[in-house]
Design a protein around this motif. Sequence first.
Motif, PDB file in Angstrom:
ATOM      1  N   GLY A  71       5.147  10.803  -9.428  1.00 39.10           N
ATOM      2  CA  GLY A  71       4.921  11.866 -10.408  1.00 39.10           C
ATOM      3  C   GLY A  71       5.584  11.608 -11.739  1.00 39.10           C
ATOM      4  O   GLY A  71       5.968  12.552 -12.437  1.00 39.10           O
ATOM      5  N   GLN A  72       5.704  10.360 -12.125  1.00 37.84           N
ATOM      6  CA  GLN A  72       6.344   9.994 -13.403  1.00 37.84           C
ATOM      7  C   GLN A  72       5.368   9.139 -14.217  1.00 37.84           C
ATOM      8  O   GLN A  72       5.558   7.945 -14.403  1.00 37.84           O
ATOM      9  CB  GLN A  72       7.640   9.229 -13.149  1.00 37.84           C
ATOM     10  CG  GLN A  72       8.689  10.043 -12.394  1.00 37.84           C
ATOM     11  CD  GLN A  72       9.926   9.240 -12.047  1.00 37.84           C
ATOM     12  OE1 GLN A  72       9.997   8.041 -12.286  1.00 37.84           O
ATOM     13  NE2 GLN A  72      10.911   9.921 -11.472  1.00 37.84           N
ATOM     14  N   PRO A  73       4.285   9.757 -14.726  1.00 39.41           N
ATOM     15  CA  PRO A  73       3.239   8.988 -15.403  1.00 39.41           C
ATOM     16  C   PRO A  73       3.704   8.329 -16.702  1.00 39.41           C
ATOM     17  O   PRO A  73       3.234   7.244 -17.064  1.00 39.41           O
ATOM     18  CB  PRO A  73       2.144  10.021 -15.666  1.00 39.41           C
ATOM     19  CG  PRO A  73       2.858  11.338 -15.675  1.00 39.41           C
ATOM     20  CD  PRO A  73       3.966  11.202 -14.676  1.00 39.41           C
ATOM     21  N   ASP A  74       4.621   8.980 -17.420  1.00 38.89           N
ATOM     22  CA  ASP A  74       5.075   8.381 -18.673  1.00 38.89           C
ATOM     23  C   ASP A  74       5.821   7.064 -18.418  1.00 38.89           C
ATOM     24  O   ASP A  74       5.621   6.070 -19.119  1.00 38.89           O
ATOM     25  CB  ASP A  74       5.990   9.353 -19.430  1.00 38.89           C
ATOM     26  CG  ASP A  74       5.215  10.544 -19.989  1.00 38.89           C
ATOM     27  OD1 ASP A  74       3.970  10.522 -19.901  1.00 38.89           O
ATOM     28  OD2 ASP A  74       5.854  11.469 -20.507  1.00 38.89           O
ATOM     29  N   ASP A  75       6.697   7.085 -17.401  1.00 34.83           N
ATOM     30  CA  ASP A  75       7.419   5.849 -17.072  1.00 34.83           C
ATOM     31  C   ASP A  75       6.457   4.786 -16.546  1.00 34.83           C
ATOM     32  O   ASP A  75       6.633   3.584 -16.804  1.00 34.83           O
ATOM     33  CB  ASP A  75       8.497   6.140 -16.032  1.00 34.83           C
ATOM     34  CG  ASP A  75       9.626   6.986 -16.601  1.00 34.83           C
ATOM     35  OD1 ASP A  75       9.792   6.964 -17.838  1.00 34.83           O
ATOM     36  OD2 ASP A  75      10.318   7.659 -15.838  1.00 34.83           O
ATOM     37  N   ALA A  76       5.430   5.247 -15.796  1.00 36.13           N
ATOM     38  CA  ALA A  76       4.426   4.297 -15.316  1.00 36.13           C
ATOM     39  C   ALA A  76       3.682   3.653 -16.478  1.00 36.13           C
ATOM     40  O   ALA A  76       3.408   2.445 -16.476  1.00 36.13           O
ATOM     41  CB  ALA A  76       3.440   5.005 -14.391  1.00 36.13           C
ATOM     42  N   ALA A  77       3.369   4.456 -17.511  1.00 38.66           N
ATOM     43  CA  ALA A  77       2.686   3.911 -18.679  1.00 38.66           C
ATOM     44  C   ALA A  77       3.554   2.866 -19.373  1.00 38.66           C
ATOM     45  O   ALA A  77       3.055   1.835 -19.847  1.00 38.66           O
ATOM     46  CB  ALA A  77       2.333   5.038 -19.648  1.00 38.66           C
ATOM     47  N   ASP A 127       3.142  -3.315 -10.036  1.00 33.68           N
ATOM     48  CA  ASP A 127       3.564  -2.646  -8.791  1.00 33.68           C
ATOM     49  C   ASP A 127       4.484  -1.466  -9.101  1.00 33.68           C
ATOM     50  O   ASP A 127       4.382  -0.395  -8.482  1.00 33.68           O
ATOM     51  CB  ASP A 127       4.283  -3.634  -7.872  1.00 33.68           C
ATOM     52  CG  ASP A 127       3.344  -4.687  -7.311  1.00 33.68           C
ATOM     53  OD1 ASP A 127       2.106  -4.496  -7.404  1.00 33.68           O
ATOM     54  OD2 ASP A 127       3.839  -5.707  -6.780  1.00 33.68           O
ATOM     55  N   ALA A 128       5.398  -1.667 -10.041  1.00 32.43           N
ATOM     56  CA  ALA A 128       6.319  -0.593 -10.424  1.00 32.43           C
ATOM     57  C   ALA A 128       5.553   0.596 -10.970  1.00 32.43           C
ATOM     58  O   ALA A 128       5.879   1.761 -10.659  1.00 32.43           O
ATOM     59  CB  ALA A 128       7.313  -1.113 -11.460  1.00 32.43           C
ATOM     60  N   ALA A 129       4.519   0.307 -11.803  1.00 35.17           N
ATOM     61  CA  ALA A 129       3.728   1.408 -12.363  1.00 35.17           C
ATOM     62  C   ALA A 129       3.059   2.209 -11.260  1.00 35.17           C
ATOM     63  O   ALA A 129       3.020   3.453 -11.307  1.00 35.17           O
ATOM     64  CB  ALA A 129       2.678   0.849 -13.324  1.00 35.17           C
ATOM     65  N   GLY A 130       2.538   1.539 -10.226  1.00 35.89           N
ATOM     66  CA  GLY A 130       1.912   2.257  -9.124  1.00 35.89           C
ATOM     67  C   GLY A 130       2.889   3.182  -8.413  1.00 35.89           C
ATOM     68  O   GLY A 130       2.554   4.343  -8.089  1.00 35.89           O
TER      69      GLY A 130
END
Length: 904
Positions: free
Chosen positions: A106-112, A97-100
Amino acid sequence: MTAGEALLDQLLDAPASTRRRLADRVLREGLAWDAWSQRFRAAYLDRPERAEGAATALAEAAEASGRHDVLGRLLGQRAVALHRTGSPADAARLYQDAAGHLVAAGQPDDAAHARLLAVDALAHAGQLQEALAEADALDRVLRGARHRLRRALLRGNRASALRLAGRLEESARESEAASRSLEQLGQEGSAAAAELNAGVAWMYAGRLEKAGNRLRSAARRLEALGQTDRVEDARYDLACLDVRAGRMGPAVRTLDALAVDFEARGLARRAALARMDLADALLRIGDDDAAAREARRAAEAFEAEQAPGEAAEAWFLLAQAEVAATGSPSAETLEAARHAAERSGREEIALRVAVLADDVALAEGTLPSTAGLTVRIDRAYHLGLHEVADASRTQEAERMLLVSDAQGARAALASHGLLRRAHPFASVRAARVDARAATALGDTSAAISGLRRVVSRLDAWAGDLPGGWLASAFLARHGGATLDLVDLLLGRGRPADRHEAVSRLDELAQRAFAVDTSPPRARGLEALRQRLESIYATLAGGGGARGLGLAARPALVDEARRLEQEVLRRWRDDERRSGDAPSDIDARPANDAFDVVAHLWHHGGHLRATLRRRDGQVIGLRPLAEDAELRRSTEALRFHAERVRQLGSAAARDALDDELEQVARLILDPLLEALGTLPTSWGWIADTRAGALPLEHLPLDGGPLAARVATMRVPALHAAPRSRARGHGAAAVLLATDDLPGARDEVHALHDAVAVSPTHEGVARALVRHRVVHVAGHGYTPEDAPSLGGLRLADGWFTSADVPPRVGADLVVLAACRSGTGTANAKRPVGGLPRALLAAGARQVLWTSADVDDAASARLMTAFHAARSRLGPAAALGEALNLMQDQEGTPARSLPFRLTGFQP
């Protein structure tokens, strides 16, 4: 403290009515998340309900204002807390859920990175397919140079999932690749941790040499980096490797030390893991009681830590230890294991528990459910648990036997190939059931042939075990198939069959004796002896008896157990290095001088016997008595004998005589009936449980058996000490003079004996140089720790560890309280003092199995030595016992002297 940190503290401490207003203010004034994240994580771990209320209010405010960045990071912190507190499945959902939310912000690195953590949580939650699918999907996302570190970490997480899924070699290679990548990126600590994981995977895959290289390399790297916690992980994994390689001494020592250290530092879960593996190591070397204690401690600790998966493993291990110790697990243990397995979703443990429960039912003659067996077999095959499926199919065959379908049982075993399984335990169990079925169908020859193959397979399998003692202990412990074969051979009754039965029984007896009498060769025991001195001074002190009174014993037994473990660790470590168990006996006929040798053993719930005459004729008897009846009689005899010694009342003597008569009717009368005539000399080979019986004192014609027949216990039929120079003359050792006037008198009565200093050096020299050695004084041998039993000298206690490697005495007399133990305990390799003396070369040892009165012992020993020169030790003991009973009215059983040796 910054204004933002102070505001967060207000939010954490605020009542529910004001939390939402404070959360809106936090978002309006700007959220310095980097400054707050550590505070939020600490709050979750310290007071989760406090942190949860604040997080809920902040999440509602963030959702209302569209702050996906706040929601993503907040959910990430909650996931970290859940993962650390043992809820990986919930943590994995929150990471995803956090990654979504972080992608929406707009923070894809943190999502990864959140998805990376989700892979690890899914693996720990047992959702292995989901973890591997997420890892594959994330791997496609992490392309490009800026993600090199995350890709390396992902390989490590994927390796964990692969290991849990049983794809061990894949897991090891992924971990090695992750280690190389992390090392290139300068992440030395993470690279060493990945190498450690690779070593663990190689170990589980059975590649022990490769695993050892990886684990030792990782340990050196982590130690150089000063990462103490991970160094302990490496020590733990190396100990587990030692268990798998059969190096039990260092494994037990390391695991025990780690468990104590983890507990001292408050790391309860890690301590429980160490104790669970310690229990497994102890179970492998046959210390079932200690294994059960460690497994129970681990299970209770896991329950307290709310870790049901690990608790299920520990409860199941406890059940296995109970089976090894008593023959069946307790209902409470099985229920605890089943409940923990259901709570954690550990279906494989639930299936194993069901197998154990059905074993108990079959032993009690209860039919397990056919439908339940079918479902369990299907699930076991689906999960790849082939040994569970094999055990369940064997139980199907046993069920058929219970309903008299022996033909169907044999057909079922053959159709599924259970008799040809590579794993020895699966094939042995199936072969024993097949033999029972063949016997029921009248095909005894097929049953005998099958069991002969099984015994040969066990011998071959034991030959591959590391260390001579482990091989001997394995064969002594798994003698059930041999005893099944003995029963069939005696039942068929051909002369050749009877001789084979006696030979196989003798192999078991000789193996058990070798295991139980292997003396400790490790040095440096002086410090241990000093620690024991205060305990033994209490154990052996008191009054005119040559030992300890009844009331003072129980409080010190647990301490003796603990100290025994220390002795065993040193011995096992030394045995591992040498590769062979020390053996001081030869397999050659040494007991042909007896008119009759009786071999008593327990099997199938009964005491059984064979008789071998001097001319080689073998007489096979059917079961003599039920185990339960003999257990009751043994305990009753012990109780009544203690009453006679303590009270001396006529009622106690009558009760003792009645119980002795009952045991004689169960054992002695059938043996004499089979012989037809009374022999003049009788040797007894008795297994662990039968060894507790007072065979020498069973009544015959108004007196003890030993007074009518020259009686001696012998270790095995075809065993004798290796030839060595015998001693000359007699030596007498007086261990105490102040409170034992009877001991002083009996030593002075040995006119031809040389006085010896009551020190370790003096006793050891006497055992080597003199033909007869008589020791009088204080002694004690706890049944729970026979290796620590011995005699109190002027400079400490003389135990089995102090016996010289070459004893030249023909006869050693240990005239002290409890100088040996009535029950040989084959799971403890360091035997009591009498057995250690026999293994070192003594021909015969006269010892006591209980407390003795000082004055009565002195009179008995004086009469014994007066008759010894003309009659020999066995007949002299009988004459002395008869004299005591006739002249003084002292029941023979109240003077528990026993003679053990190799030949009369």
